[in-house]
Design a protein around this motif. Structure first.
Motif, PDB file in Angstrom:
ATOM      1  N   GLU A 195       0.841  -1.197   0.000  1.00  0.00           N
ATOM      2  CA  GLU A 195       0.000   0.000   0.000  1.00  0.00           C
ATOM      3  C   GLU A 195       0.877   1.249   0.000  1.00  0.00           C
ATOM      4  OE1 GLU A 195      -3.069   0.030  -0.591  1.00  0.00           O
ATOM      5  OE2 GLU A 195      -3.451  -2.111  -0.434  1.00  0.00           O
ATOM      6  N   LEU A 253       8.212  -7.545   0.003  1.00  0.00           N
ATOM      7  CA  LEU A 253       9.197  -7.639  -1.072  1.00  0.00           C
ATOM      8  C   LEU A 253      10.099  -8.863  -0.904  1.00  0.00           C
ATOM      9  CD1 LEU A 253      10.174  -3.871  -1.373  1.00  0.00           C
ATOM     10  CD2 LEU A 253       8.847  -5.237  -2.995  1.00  0.00           C
ATOM     11  N   LEU A 289      17.335   1.570  -3.588  1.00  0.00           N
ATOM     12  CA  LEU A 289      16.683   1.239  -4.872  1.00  0.00           C
ATOM     13  C   LEU A 289      15.166   1.268  -4.710  1.00  0.00           C
ATOM     14  CD1 LEU A 289      17.074   0.097  -7.818  1.00  0.00           C
ATOM     15  CD2 LEU A 289      16.735  -2.156  -6.784  1.00  0.00           C
ATOM     16  N   HIS A 297      12.319   3.749  -6.533  1.00  0.00           N
ATOM     17  CA  HIS A 297      11.121   3.293  -7.242  1.00  0.00           C
ATOM     18  C   HIS A 297       9.855   3.781  -6.542  1.00  0.00           C
ATOM     19  CE1 HIS A 297      13.738   0.711  -9.612  1.00  0.00           C
ATOM     20  NE2 HIS A 297      12.721   0.493 -10.403  1.00  0.00           N
ATOM     21  N   VAL A 341       6.575   5.634  -8.134  1.00  0.00           N
ATOM     22  CA  VAL A 341       5.172   5.235  -7.975  1.00  0.00           C
ATOM     23  C   VAL A 341       4.356   6.398  -7.430  1.00  0.00           C
ATOM     24  CG1 VAL A 341       3.590   3.678  -6.811  1.00  0.00           C
ATOM     25  CG2 VAL A 341       5.788   2.827  -7.641  1.00  0.00           C
ATOM     26  N   ALA A 367       3.731   8.981  -9.952  1.00  0.00           N
ATOM     27  CA  ALA A 367       2.678   8.529 -10.875  1.00  0.00           C
ATOM     28  C   ALA A 367       1.308   8.708 -10.229  1.00  0.00           C
ATOM     29  CB  ALA A 367       2.905   7.077 -11.262  1.00  0.00           C
ATOM     30  N   GLU A 419      -5.155   4.475  -1.742  1.00  0.00           N
ATOM     31  CA  GLU A 419      -4.406   3.222  -1.585  1.00  0.00           C
ATOM     32  C   GLU A 419      -4.533   2.360  -2.840  1.00  0.00           C
ATOM     33  OE1 GLU A 419      -2.317   2.659   0.678  1.00  0.00           O
ATOM     34  OE2 GLU A 419      -2.807   4.333   1.996  1.00  0.00           O
ATOM     35  N   THR A 420      -3.646   1.383  -2.935  1.00  0.00           N
ATOM     36  CA  THR A 420      -3.561   0.661  -4.211  1.00  0.00           C
ATOM     37  C   THR A 420      -4.804  -0.171  -4.507  1.00  0.00           C
ATOM     38  OG1 THR A 420      -2.432  -1.221  -3.230  1.00  0.00           O
ATOM     39  CG2 THR A 420      -1.058   0.563  -4.038  1.00  0.00           C
ATOM     40  N   TYR A 421      -5.533  -0.580  -3.449  1.00  0.00           N
ATOM     41  CA  TYR A 421      -6.710  -1.405  -3.752  1.00  0.00           C
ATOM     42  C   TYR A 421      -7.748  -0.593  -4.501  1.00  0.00           C
ATOM     43  CZ  TYR A 421      -9.430   0.673   0.079  1.00  0.00           C
ATOM     44  OH  TYR A 421     -10.107   1.540   0.882  1.00  0.00           O
ATOM     45  N   ARG A 481      -6.493  -0.760  -8.106  1.00  0.00           N
ATOM     46  CA  ARG A 481      -6.792  -2.071  -8.677  1.00  0.00           C
ATOM     47  C   ARG A 481      -8.269  -2.165  -9.015  1.00  0.00           C
ATOM     48  NH1 ARG A 481      -1.975  -4.677  -7.439  1.00  0.00           N
ATOM     49  NH2 ARG A 481      -1.160  -3.868  -5.488  1.00  0.00           N
ATOM     50  N   HIS A 503      -4.437   6.064 -15.741  1.00  0.00           N
ATOM     51  CA  HIS A 503      -3.364   6.450 -14.829  1.00  0.00           C
ATOM     52  C   HIS A 503      -3.161   5.398 -13.749  1.00  0.00           C
ATOM     53  CE1 HIS A 503      -3.445  10.402 -16.721  1.00  0.00           C
ATOM     54  NE2 HIS A 503      -2.320  10.653 -16.112  1.00  0.00           N
ATOM     55  N   LEU A 507      -0.893   2.890 -14.912  1.00  0.00           N
ATOM     56  CA  LEU A 507       0.488   3.383 -14.885  1.00  0.00           C
ATOM     57  C   LEU A 507       1.078   3.228 -13.488  1.00  0.00           C
ATOM     58  CD1 LEU A 507       0.368   6.684 -16.991  1.00  0.00           C
ATOM     59  CD2 LEU A 507       1.276   4.444 -17.634  1.00  0.00           C
ATOM     60  N   VAL A 508       0.308   3.631 -12.479  1.00  0.00           N
ATOM     61  CA  VAL A 508       0.804   3.550 -11.102  1.00  0.00           C
ATOM     62  C   VAL A 508       1.069   2.088 -10.741  1.00  0.00           C
ATOM     63  CG1 VAL A 508       0.267   3.970  -8.695  1.00  0.00           C
ATOM     64  CG2 VAL A 508      -0.427   5.632 -10.422  1.00  0.00           C
ATOM     65  N   ALA A 544       4.117   0.792 -12.305  1.00  0.00           N
ATOM     66  CA  ALA A 544       5.297   1.312 -11.604  1.00  0.00           C
ATOM     67  C   ALA A 544       5.523   0.530 -10.318  1.00  0.00           C
ATOM     68  CB  ALA A 544       5.121   2.798 -11.303  1.00  0.00           C
ATOM     69  N   LEU A 545       4.417   0.155  -9.678  1.00  0.00           N
ATOM     70  CA  LEU A 545       4.523  -0.625  -8.443  1.00  0.00           C
ATOM     71  C   LEU A 545       5.083  -2.019  -8.738  1.00  0.00           C
ATOM     72  CD1 LEU A 545       3.886  -0.289  -5.461  1.00  0.00           C
ATOM     73  CD2 LEU A 545       1.615  -1.212  -5.900  1.00  0.00           C
ATOM     74  N   GLY A 570       6.999  -2.606 -11.135  1.00  0.00           N
ATOM     75  CA  GLY A 570       8.397  -2.340 -11.436  1.00  0.00           C
ATOM     76  C   GLY A 570       9.234  -2.296 -10.178  1.00  0.00           C
ATOM     77  N   LEU A 571       8.686  -1.721  -9.123  1.00  0.00           N
ATOM     78  CA  LEU A 571       9.394  -1.681  -7.840  1.00  0.00           C
ATOM     79  C   LEU A 571       9.667  -3.105  -7.356  1.00  0.00           C
ATOM     80  CD1 LEU A 571       8.620   0.592  -4.818  1.00  0.00           C
ATOM     81  CD2 LEU A 571       8.986  -1.832  -4.493  1.00  0.00           C
ATOM     82  N   SER A 572       8.624  -3.915  -7.300  1.00  0.00           N
ATOM     83  CA  SER A 572       8.801  -5.293  -6.835  1.00  0.00           C
ATOM     84  C   SER A 572       9.844  -6.016  -7.675  1.00  0.00           C
ATOM     85  CB  SER A 572       7.480  -6.061  -6.918  1.00  0.00           C
ATOM     86  OG  SER A 572       6.556  -5.535  -6.009  1.00  0.00           O
ATOM     87  N   ALA A 605      12.220  -4.813  -9.575  1.00  0.00           N
ATOM     88  CA  ALA A 605      13.570  -4.263  -9.454  1.00  0.00           C
ATOM     89  C   ALA A 605      14.221  -4.727  -8.155  1.00  0.00           C
ATOM     90  CB  ALA A 605      13.526  -2.740  -9.521  1.00  0.00           C
ATOM     91  N   VAL A 606      13.441  -4.687  -7.065  1.00  0.00           N
ATOM     92  CA  VAL A 606      14.009  -5.074  -5.776  1.00  0.00           C
ATOM     93  C   VAL A 606      14.339  -6.567  -5.769  1.00  0.00           C
ATOM     94  CG1 VAL A 606      13.501  -5.365  -3.332  1.00  0.00           C
ATOM     95  CG2 VAL A 606      12.951  -3.216  -4.473  1.00  0.00           C
ATOM     96  N   ARG A 607      13.413  -7.369  -6.248  1.00  0.00           N
ATOM     97  CA  ARG A 607      13.672  -8.813  -6.268  1.00  0.00           C
ATOM     98  C   ARG A 607      14.888  -9.140  -7.132  1.00  0.00           C
ATOM     99  NH1 ARG A 607       8.849 -10.797  -3.874  1.00  0.00           N
ATOM    100  NH2 ARG A 607       7.171  -9.506  -4.685  1.00  0.00           N
TER     101      ARG A 607
END
Lengths: 283, 283
Positions: A3, A44, A64, A68, A72, A75, B3-5, B8, B68, B71-72, B75-76, B78-80, B82-84
């Motif tokens: 979140e 994560l 990192l 990111h 987000v 955005a 929030e992201t929900y 979604r 949008h 897009l968000v 990006a989220l 992308g965060l997961s 990138a970190v993984r």
DNA sequence: TCGGATTACGTGCACCGTAATGATC
DNA sequence: GATCATTACGGTGCACGTAATCCGA
């Protein structure tokens, strides 16, 4: 689920450098932020902080993630901004004008052609800033002295205005039928509020002239009524009400003293403004 | 707070076309989704749905928001990702090789030079795919037949291998000291597992040859032991254990039969691999 | 001992699901 | 009446804050 408060947390920790400072900045308690970051690490599946030292600090992986997270969040800000802007654009019609008179002409016309929309106008003293605003979408339309160069524009001339001077009957030039700007060199003029492009035009054309800009039309009328100072008028300005009685009106014969106003919008907006263009009069 | 929900929710409604379908897809109840969208509208201060008709449907503003939101969310993701990925990259060292032998040579060497890292290797049958993988960062290093063209690479030759053929003593060519690939035209060979670039090389150089690829080395040894079929060996392969006794080893004299292996990484990774380069032997 | 992070613990809000209601075809 | 969204109503999980604990300087 990741979140946004988790993202705000790590972004703020990266910015502030410590949990304590970030918690303060976010208006949450330190333990809350600590738990949030533990949760983020769990989501994560990776350690984002270096907890070996006394001061828990972002690990490279955490930086990192913070980077990111900022992406987000920006955005997300973009979403809010885009929706708010689109909502506003659906409700209000914004245009600019190089002079006040076209605004008076357009006001009732736009109110009829754009039912349910709020109309906002702003004045500018040249075409250029309005064209720039049209290009970047800050304005829906503009009233310009000439259509912008290049393609991608829709425009229509709809009004002509001729400037003249208000002189005291005792002024040496008061008997002339017309005047040139240069004839009034060195005079001091009273200005009625914001007059758009006319002001820089007069500054340029009348040598050594001085201008007394008044905040309100009332103040200007008062000065005119109680002095011999000259002022400006235009042939269209009768719409605004009567001029002071103690002045003679003499039009300028310089070509620059006659302005033709063009209603302009970007070609890609022409569709929604078709009604407005149809309603415009001929100059 | 958005929030992201909520994102979604609107993204899924845009995709599915109705609250009911979206709620099903998101594994939440329809009322929950309805309330979430009301909350989103409250957060944004704008109506996102057209509720005049029976079927509540996304308004233009809602579609903008959904766009949008995607897009968000990406990006989220992308965060997961990138970190993984960064976490994995910090733990494992991945390289590819055009042949199996360099892997056997490198295994102990890398284990020593990269303490605490898991080493993963994969085979390819030519340089090109490995170079591509190095470029896109999928691999940390590669063993190639020649250093890649162009700049931006660090490489070092560290091993030479010469291919030969295993022939039954009764084979007509069994007495030769050396052979050419072409001498074995039309033969059927037993292959010991994956041999990287050697296989396409032999297909290309030995006319009308057939190859019996075996899944396991054991299966291949078994066939060799119980038939007169020829196989391949290399001068370096003694490291893997003894060859079947019922064959003579005859090296190829074609220049292509001698490979020089180069350990290669991108120049921007050379720093972290300096230890590895130092530890590499000379060919 | 002190500044700062974590753990412990009780609380309250916010989101959830079920059920009932409303609206439109 | 069928379908879909919304409102009503308890229930519960989760994030919160306070307080206590831990850990290096």
């Amino acid at each position: 689920m990741i979140e946004t408060y988790l993202l705000r947390g790590i972004a703020e920790i990266d910015r502030c450098g410590s949990f304590t400072a970030a918690a303060k900045a976010l208006h949450v308690s330190q333990p809350a932020l600590s738990r949030a970051m533990q949760k983020l690490e769990g989501e994560l599946g990776a350690a984002l902080f270096d907890r070996t030292a006394g001061r828990t600090v972002l690990a490279p992986l955490g930086r990192l993630a913070a980077e990111h997270a900022r992406l987000v969040l920006s955005a997300l800000d973009g979403l809010s901004a885009a929706v708010r802007e689109a909502d506003r654009a659906a409700r209000v019609f914004r245009y600019g004008s190089v002079a006040p008179m076209p605004v008076w002409v357009l006001a009732p016309l736009l109110a009829r052609a754009l039912p349910g929309k709020t109309v906002e106008s702003r004045l500018a003293d040249a075409d250029a800033p309005l064209v720039a605003a049209l290009e970047e979408g800050t304005l829906d339309a503009a009233v310009l002295l000439r259509p912008p160069a290049g393609g991608g524009w829709q425009s229509k001339a709809f009004l002509r205005e001729r400037l003249g001077v208000l002189l005291s009957p005792v002024h040496p030039l008061a008997r002339r039928k017309t005047l040139r700007f240069a004839d009034l060199a060195g005079e001091t003029f009273v200005l009625f509020g914001d007059s758009g492009f006319w002001i820089p035009l007069c500054r340029r054309k009348i040598p050594r002239a001085e201008f007394l800009a008044q905040g309100t039309t009332e103040a200007a009328r008062h000065i005119v009524a109680n002095s011999d100072l000259p002022g400006f008028y235009s042939d269209q300005a009768a719409r605004l009400g009567p001029y002071p009685g103690n002045r003679v009106k003499i039009p300028f014969r310089d070509p620059e003293a006659t302005a033709t106003y063009h209603f302009v919008c970007r070609a890609d907006r022409a569709g929604t403004l078709a009604q407005v263009f149809d309603a415009l009069p001929s100059p």
